[in-house]
Each structure stands twice: as structure tokens, then as C-alpha cells.
Design a protein around this motif. Sequence first.
Motif, PDB file in Angstrom:
ATOM      1  N   PHE A   1     -99.744  44.985  19.732  1.00 42.20           N
ATOM      2  CA  PHE A   1     -99.311  46.103  18.877  1.00 42.20           C
ATOM      3  C   PHE A   1     -98.072  45.730  18.059  1.00 42.20           C
ATOM      4  O   PHE A   1     -98.040  45.906  16.838  1.00 42.20           O
ATOM      5  N   ALA A   2     -97.044  45.215  18.741  1.00 43.97           N
ATOM      6  CA  ALA A   2     -95.748  45.004  18.081  1.00 43.97           C
ATOM      7  C   ALA A   2     -95.835  43.981  16.953  1.00 43.97           C
ATOM      8  O   ALA A   2     -95.138  44.114  15.946  1.00 43.97           O
TER       9      ALA A   2
ATOM     10  N   GLY B   1     -89.043  51.815   9.251  1.00 40.01           N
ATOM     11  CA  GLY B   1     -89.730  51.663  10.533  1.00 40.01           C
ATOM     12  C   GLY B   1     -89.510  50.249  11.018  1.00 40.01           C
ATOM     13  O   GLY B   1     -90.102  49.321  10.481  1.00 40.01           O
ATOM     14  N   CYS B   2     -88.644  50.053  11.988  1.00 42.99           N
ATOM     15  CA  CYS B   2     -88.234  48.705  12.393  1.00 42.99           C
ATOM     16  C   CYS B   2     -88.352  48.513  13.895  1.00 42.99           C
ATOM     17  O   CYS B   2     -87.495  47.872  14.526  1.00 42.99           O
ATOM     18  N   HIS B   3     -89.409  49.081  14.496  1.00 41.76           N
ATOM     19  CA  HIS B   3     -89.713  48.882  15.918  1.00 41.76           C
ATOM     20  C   HIS B   3     -88.452  49.125  16.752  1.00 41.76           C
ATOM     21  O   HIS B   3     -87.769  50.120  16.521  1.00 41.76           O
TER      22      HIS B   3
ATOM     23  N   THR C   1    -105.670  47.400  14.922  1.00 41.79           N
ATOM     24  CA  THR C   1    -105.828  48.518  15.860  1.00 41.79           C
ATOM     25  C   THR C   1    -107.226  49.113  15.715  1.00 41.79           C
ATOM     26  O   THR C   1    -107.859  49.482  16.707  1.00 41.79           O
TER      27      THR C   1
ATOM     28  N   HIS D   1     -99.810  45.871  14.381  1.00 36.24           N
ATOM     29  CA  HIS D   1     -99.865  47.273  13.951  1.00 36.24           C
ATOM     30  C   HIS D   1     -98.496  47.761  13.469  1.00 36.24           C
ATOM     31  O   HIS D   1     -98.397  48.470  12.473  1.00 36.24           O
ATOM     32  N   ASP D   2     -97.464  47.410  14.191  1.00 39.17           N
ATOM     33  CA  ASP D   2     -96.142  47.953  13.899  1.00 39.17           C
ATOM     34  C   ASP D   2     -95.690  47.556  12.488  1.00 39.17           C
ATOM     35  O   ASP D   2     -95.854  46.412  12.066  1.00 39.17           O
ATOM     36  N   LEU D   3     -95.104  48.521  11.761  1.00 42.01           N
ATOM     37  CA  LEU D   3     -94.651  48.256  10.387  1.00 42.01           C
ATOM     38  C   LEU D   3     -93.746  47.032  10.315  1.00 42.01           C
ATOM     39  O   LEU D   3     -93.813  46.229   9.381  1.00 42.01           O
ATOM     40  N   HIS D   4     -92.872  46.901  11.329  1.00 38.49           N
ATOM     41  CA  HIS D   4     -91.846  45.861  11.283  1.00 38.49           C
ATOM     42  C   HIS D   4     -92.421  44.456  11.508  1.00 38.49           C
ATOM     43  O   HIS D   4     -91.719  43.465  11.283  1.00 38.49           O
TER      44      HIS D   4
ATOM     45  N   THR E   1     -87.871  46.904   7.376  1.00 41.49           N
ATOM     46  CA  THR E   1     -89.160  47.326   6.850  1.00 41.49           C
ATOM     47  C   THR E   1     -89.060  48.785   6.449  1.00 41.49           C
ATOM     48  O   THR E   1     -88.573  49.618   7.215  1.00 41.49           O
TER      49      THR E   1
ATOM     50  N   ILE F   1    -102.647  47.698  10.719  1.00 41.59           N
ATOM     51  CA  ILE F   1    -103.392  48.728  11.462  1.00 41.59           C
ATOM     52  C   ILE F   1    -104.881  48.385  11.536  1.00 41.59           C
ATOM     53  O   ILE F   1    -105.591  48.892  12.425  1.00 41.59           O
TER      54      ILE F   1
END
Lengths: 410, 288
Positions: A145-146, B152-154, A126, A149-152, A170, A123
Motif C-alpha cells: 500500500f505505502a 498527502g504525505c503518508h 489496489t 497506492h499512497d499519494l506520497h 506530495t 491506486i
Amino acid sequence: MTEPETARPGPRPWRAPLRIAAITAVSAAGVGLAATRQALRERRGGLVPCDLPDMPAGIWIGRVAAVESVRLPAALRAFDCRNNRLAELGLATDGFDAAVARARARHGAGRIAVVLGTSTAGIAETEAAWRRRDAEGRLPADFDFAHTHDLHALSRYVRARLGLAGPALTLSTACTSGARAFLEARSLIEAGVADAAVVGGVDTLCRMTLHGFDALELLSRRPSRPCSADRDGISIGEAAGFALLERMESGEEAALRLLGAGASSDGHHMSAPHPEGLGAVLAMRAALGAAGLEPGAIDYVNLHGTGTRANDAMEDRAMSALFGGRVPCSSTKGWTGHTLGAAGALEAAVAAICIGDGLVPGCLGVAAVDPAFRSDVAVANRRLPVRRVLSNSFGFGGSNAALVIGGHDA
Amino acid sequence: MIPGTLPGTLPATLPGMVCHVAGVGLLGPGLPDWESGAAALAGRAPWTAAPVVPPPPAMLAATERRRTSLAVRLALAAASEAVSRAGLPADAPDTVFASSNGDGAVVGAILEALHAPGGAISPTQFHNSVHNAAAGYWNIGAGSMCPSVSLGCHDDTVPLALLQAAAQVASERRPVLLCLYDAPLPPPLDALRHTTLPFACALVLAPEPTPGCLATLRVRHLTAGPPDEPALPAGLAALRAANPAARALPLLAALAGGGTGSGAGGGTATLRLGLADGGAVEVGLAPC
């Protein structure tokens, strides 16, 4: 204190422990096990005054400066962010990536899962992109982003980097994430989805976290002093911790093993722990039950010990209810800071060091333990046989997790 | 060894982890609950877009209820319906909450505050920003102390959460509440993560068949192979594309009976939910 009432049946012992075939950690206390071991032995902490821009004034942090020169492999450059650089640093430390490559040859890439925890992933990217919004408020086109930032983004990066083909998950349960990953991986292995798993947690310093904890008035203006009579809050740190877990059969030998793990929920409040530590007791009991052990079999407890008034008082109550003050305990967050979603994995690596060295690392910078505490809080290093360590993690949302880690003679 | 099986712990005859669907909850546009949603999913009734109005969670005290966002309300509504239909007390099952976006509205507000001159984060907003906030509120409301994990896996959130929930049922032999939810992100994040409609669903997965059980599932991970998801009735395909959690719609349609019109499930189907970096999670459905 009364025992929590629950309809939940007592935890069943695990069929067999899991082999910890490799483990590593990177934090302000050191890059890798050897450096971390040396810092613990010499009682040399890694917290420094915060010199990052736009952070709350006067705080101390556990920063991993080495991460700033790390570069990701060219094919995975899309994942570039501080969090994935810290992951990369961890994978390249203590021969962890080579150990996974050997496991891949044994089990096959498709039989090794990746289960990692993080609270904020990338993050910080971001936050940086937010500054570059255009006149209409849109984020810049080059911000990915993907992959950041994204958790995965974390588990996808690690899976690709290690050439694995098993499922990659994740999870994000705030400050229990790194410990919880061990428990979720155990479910996948026990259920036959995988034969091995790369587990752990990675979290990096970012403005959202530091300002958020500051808004809750939980940050210390000195290096954090868990369990101290004069403790006044957290120092936030960053860390990556990884372990390679493998299925083993009863009777098999291993130098390091995950003997049990357990979790619970407080169901009490979003950011304040249950004052009596009922959830903490349940998680510790579940971990001991999974390991088939009585509390007396534990040689050392690595506390969650964040250095806040509320957490440490709650944890002491939970500890004394379960152990009656008979087991040495301490928090190592005075060395590393509270590394949030990485803490459980980092402290699993600390447990491995304690077992290997016969070391109980006394809390750093504590002149006097809180006089109300009834646990045996170590404030100086002790040398004693450490065969089994229980490691606690607690988090926002009322999330609790505990691991039991044992050596070859556990 | 066949992937997804372990001799001695699961029937070796069928590949995959076995669990049983004891109850379903659903909340999305034109899908106000499982009963009426199932009719639309099975093609027995037309699906009509309608705004989603998630109720303030009755399980929470007024002070907590006030603090709940759209994402939390969605999750708690679907989860409450699922345990109620399964006939389970809310504090009985272990839980797996899964969401791609978490509480994007809260995260967006914090990012905005961090960049406003003299901006300060609200403490409540910060503790509501954790990915396990919905799970935290569920446990408070349910009075549950059971283990709870948040994933959380998009784009892979739905298949991987289903895999993990099935693994928990198989390894712990306890019922698991799986709750899948996502809410739209605020600008400017909405341009980077397409989520235009709110959606939540929940399944109670049990280790043994239960009275009123909808289907028996076999779940396994495949390292290769093309995805195979049945087509959805008109309109619902667009909903599936509008929300990461709505990737559960093909599974829900299969549970609702698909084209067979049986209403309470009963059909046999195999779905392969594709994963972004290759492979799939395969879900086989059979009558309970």
C-alpha cells in the motif's frame, strides 16, 4: 461580467522569476519533447479507442504504451506500479535525470526539494489487489500500500531515484495538482528551504477515474474536441511531466523561466465550475500579478479546455473577461487527453515547446468553434513569436491554478 | 547558507521560517476542543478516551452538509475552531489541508463498487473521493476564493504540511490556515494503513504576532539528525500512534504549555519531527 469581490489584496509581483533548468513530458502525444513537438506540428493526436479491460464502453483514451515495458531500478522495486513506471519513464527522458544530477552537484542534494502532484497515484494496484482478496475479504500480503497506492509513493520514489535529500512533498488538488506543484515549490525556494526543486505531476489510467468520470456523464465517445461547437466530453489520458526549478536573481538570463504562478478557489461546487469563471479569473490575475505583467503581455494561453460543455464555456467567459478576445488560445487535450493531476506539468512542457518553436497549436479535431465563444480560439496551427504563455488548470473541489512561462526574451 | 534561511528575506540571526500561532482547533477522542484538550495535553487534567462526534458542519447548506463524511466533518470542525479563536473571518486565510488517508471511506466504497457485479460508482462519491474534498467543502462553506492546497504525505504528512504552511506564510506574508485530519479506513484497507481513531487539528499561522498569539514558531527542514519529540501524557501516546494526523500531538502539547502549566503556552521548546526517508522538520517554539 463583474469582477469578483474579495478582501484579498492584489497579488504582489515576485522578487524574481525561477529558472526552468530542465523540463520533460511523457504523454500519448509522445515520449519526450521532440516527439511531442512533432505531434503538435504535424497535428497528429495520441487518442485511441480504449482497449483496457473493464473500462466504460466506447470511450477514447490517451495511453502511454511505452510505460508497460519500463522497469524500476532494483533497489526501488518496492515502488513498482504503473504510476511510478510512468514517473521513471519521464525522469529518463530528455536527459532530465542528468540535469538534476548536475543541479545536485551545484546546490547539494539537501538543497533540492521534490514537489509533485497526483490525483490517484498507484491506486490501479489496489484495484488489481481487490480482485485477489481471500475468502475473508483480506487483501493479498504481497500488496504494498505505502509504496504504490499512497499519494506520497510518487514523491518518495522520485526523491530516492534522483538521490535528493531535500524535503519531498506530495500534493493532490485533483486536476490542478501538476500546476500547483510549481507554486508550492516556489514558496519553498522563496522562503529559503531549498535552492531548487523537482516539480511536476504524474497520473495513470485506472478504473476508478474512468468509471468515476463516466458516472458524472463527462466522457466523450469520440476523441475529445475542446472548444468545439459539438464537444461532448473528456478523453482521459495519462502523463508524467517534470520541471527543474532553480532560484535566480533579477537580471540573470535563462532560456526558460517561470515568470509567475497563481491559485484560487471557486468556493462554489465540488464538481461544477463557477458558471461565470470567477475563480478562474482570480487565478489568472494572480499569476499575471506575480509575473508583474498585464494581460496584453501574454502571446498564447494554453487552456484547461477539457472538452466538457461546462468547463470550456466557463473558461471562455473567464478568458474574454480578462483578455477581451485578443490573445490566441487553445487546448492541447485533443492530443493527450485530460491527464488530470499531470495536466498542469504536461502543459508547462507544451508551453516550453510553443515558446521554442513560435507555435500556437490549434485545437485538434474541431470543425467549428462554439459560436457562443468570444475568445480567439485557434483551430489550426499558427506561427508567431511566443515569448510568454499562460497555462490554466482547474479541478474538482473548485481548485484553480495558472502558470506564466516565458522564454529568454520574455 | 544556513538551511531554511535566505539573506534579505528573513532575520539571518535565527535559522528557520518564522510564523506565529494565532489560533488552534482540536477534535479527537477525549479532546473535544482546544480549550479542554489543552488542559489534558499540558497534564493539568487527566485525558480520558471518549468517542468523537464531529458536528455536521453548520457552515454548509443542508444539501452539502448531508454529503459530508467523517473525514470532512473532522477537518471542518477543527478548521472552524481555529479561525474563530484567531478572530479571523473563515474566508480570510489561504489554506493548507493535509491528510494521509484522505477520504478512505469514500475510496473504499468506490473500490467495492468497481468490483461488485454490475456495480456503478455514484457521481457524488466520485467527486467526494478527491484528496481536496475537505478543502473544497471548506471553501464552499466559508465562501472563500483564497488559494488552497491539499497535501498527502503518508507518515510525514504532519511535519511536511507544517513546513509548507510556514513556507507559504514566509513567502506570501499572509495568514495560513493549516488543517491536519485523518479518519479510520474501512476494511480491507484498514489492515494496510493503521488508523484506528479519528483526529483533526488546525493552526492559524500568521506572518506577524497577533493579539492572543500562542507562540512564535521557527520551522526548518533538516537533512539529518535524530527525531526529538517530547513524551506525551498517559493515553495520548497511544492516540498519537493511532492516527497519522495525531503526529501533531507533541506540537500541540508544547503549545498547551507542556509541563509548565501556563495554559496559554508561553514555554520554549524545540521539537524534531522525524521523516520516514531521513531528516526531520524542526519546530522551535518561543513566547509570542
